[in-house]
Design a protein around this motif. Structure first.
Motif, PDB file in Angstrom:
ATOM      1  N   LEU A  28      36.066  32.019  36.544  1.00 57.61           N
ATOM      2  CA  LEU A  28      36.223  32.478  38.034  1.00 57.61           C
ATOM      3  C   LEU A  28      36.993  34.015  38.072  1.00 57.61           C
ATOM      4  O   LEU A  28      38.112  34.063  37.522  1.00 57.61           O
ATOM      5  CB  LEU A  28      37.074  31.787  39.139  1.00 57.61           C
ATOM      6  CG  LEU A  28      36.524  30.235  39.332  1.00 57.61           C
ATOM      7  CD1 LEU A  28      37.297  29.548  39.951  1.00 57.61           C
ATOM      8  CD2 LEU A  28      35.097  30.424  39.982  1.00 57.61           C
ATOM      9  N   ASN A  29      36.253  35.111  38.319  1.00 60.91           N
ATOM     10  CA  ASN A  29      36.784  36.391  38.440  1.00 60.91           C
ATOM     11  C   ASN A  29      37.376  36.723  39.795  1.00 60.91           C
ATOM     12  O   ASN A  29      36.323  36.652  40.825  1.00 60.91           O
ATOM     13  CB  ASN A  29      35.823  37.457  38.084  1.00 60.91           C
ATOM     14  CG  ASN A  29      35.443  37.035  36.543  1.00 60.91           C
ATOM     15  OD1 ASN A  29      36.300  36.976  35.741  1.00 60.91           O
ATOM     16  ND2 ASN A  29      33.821  37.089  36.289  1.00 60.91           N
ATOM     17  N   THR A  30      38.605  36.825  40.111  1.00 61.27           N
ATOM     18  CA  THR A  30      39.067  37.151  41.302  1.00 61.27           C
ATOM     19  C   THR A  30      39.691  38.618  41.436  1.00 61.27           C
ATOM     20  O   THR A  30      40.233  39.118  40.548  1.00 61.27           O
ATOM     21  CB  THR A  30      40.382  36.025  41.473  1.00 61.27           C
ATOM     22  OG1 THR A  30      40.055  34.869  41.467  1.00 61.27           O
ATOM     23  CG2 THR A  30      40.848  36.293  42.969  1.00 61.27           C
ATOM     24  N   SER A  31      39.484  39.226  42.707  1.00 61.20           N
ATOM     25  CA  SER A  31      39.697  40.659  42.798  1.00 61.20           C
ATOM     26  C   SER A  31      40.260  40.751  44.032  1.00 61.20           C
ATOM     27  O   SER A  31      39.907  39.986  44.999  1.00 61.20           O
ATOM     28  CB  SER A  31      38.771  41.645  42.212  1.00 61.20           C
ATOM     29  OG  SER A  31      37.741  41.412  43.179  1.00 61.20           O
ATOM     30  N   THR A  32      40.918  41.692  44.702  1.00 60.86           N
ATOM     31  CA  THR A  32      41.223  42.304  45.864  1.00 60.86           C
ATOM     32  C   THR A  32      40.977  43.453  46.326  1.00 60.86           C
ATOM     33  O   THR A  32      41.162  44.420  45.178  1.00 60.86           O
ATOM     34  CB  THR A  32      42.904  41.795  46.173  1.00 60.86           C
ATOM     35  OG1 THR A  32      42.986  42.053  47.577  1.00 60.86           O
ATOM     36  CG2 THR A  32      43.709  42.808  45.203  1.00 60.86           C
ATOM     37  N   HIS A  33      40.584  43.857  47.233  1.00 61.58           N
ATOM     38  CA  HIS A  33      40.167  45.277  47.727  1.00 61.58           C
ATOM     39  C   HIS A  33      41.150  45.646  48.767  1.00 61.58           C
ATOM     40  O   HIS A  33      41.501  45.063  49.773  1.00 61.58           O
ATOM     41  CB  HIS A  33      38.689  45.442  48.115  1.00 61.58           C
ATOM     42  CG  HIS A  33      38.083  44.952  46.654  1.00 61.58           C
ATOM     43  ND1 HIS A  33      37.539  45.839  45.626  1.00 61.58           N
ATOM     44  CD2 HIS A  33      37.477  43.623  46.616  1.00 61.58           C
ATOM     45  CE1 HIS A  33      36.717  45.226  45.004  1.00 61.58           C
ATOM     46  NE2 HIS A  33      36.669  43.870  45.541  1.00 61.58           N
TER      47      HIS A  33
END
Length: 176
Positions: free
Chosen positions: A171-176
């Motif tokens: 699972l690749n999690t990011s925030t913007h």
């Protein structure tokens, strides 16, 4: 009674009360969640049976959710996951059996799991916020041999949601 103050739709005092209660009595932190999916060819019906058990602060289990953490909203995503698992297994089994000419008259898949609110609330690092185990029970009705039933079970465990839950997935999690 304490005044009500909500943040993000949750009552802060209620959260504090839940944390205090489950810290004092860890048995009260247990929640059982179950999803049952039933399919019948003759009735041309399918659907979920409402059957969940939620932790109550009085240390009992009830089929009627108690009002903790905004009416048990914390458990809804968990229940949706189990419902997705049953539907995915059912659909996969029905498609594969139809493709091979195996007729099923009725199918019920029940999945159950227990979780501990202390993990979800990050009160104990040794407790997962999810499940340790999910139990799956199947009732398959039709004029089927044991070999065919075992074949159907193999189809069901090839379902996409079953695969995601039973295998490591990045699972690749990011925030913007």
């Amino acid at each position: 009674m304490k005044g009500s103050r909500t943040i993000n739709g949750f009552d802060i005092h209620e959260i504090s009360d839940v944390i205090e209660t489950i810290t004092k009595s860890p048995k009260r932190a247990k929640a059982k969640v179950r999803a049952i999916y039933e399919w019948e060819v003759s009735a041309k019906k399918s659907g979920f049976t409402e059957d969940s058990f939620f932790a109550n602060l009085d240390n009992s289990f009830s089929s009627h959710p108690c009002v903790i953490l905004n009416k048990n909203e914390w458990v809804i995503p968990i229940k949706l996951l189990l419902e997705s698992l049953t539907k995915s297994m059912t659909t996969t089994m029905l498609i594969h059996s139809a493709a091979r000419g195996i007729e099923i008259m009725a199918l019920t898949i029940s999945v159950a799991a227990e979780t501990d609110i202390r993990g979800f609330m990050q009160l104990d690092d040794a407790i997962r916020s999810g499940f340790k185990e999910v139990k799956i029970e199947m009732i398959i009705k039709g004029n089927l041999s044991e070999t065919q039933k075992n074949q159907l079970i193999q189809y069901a465990i090839e379902a996409p949601i079953y695969d995601v839950l039973s295998n490591n997935v990045t699972l690749n999690t990011s925030t913007h």
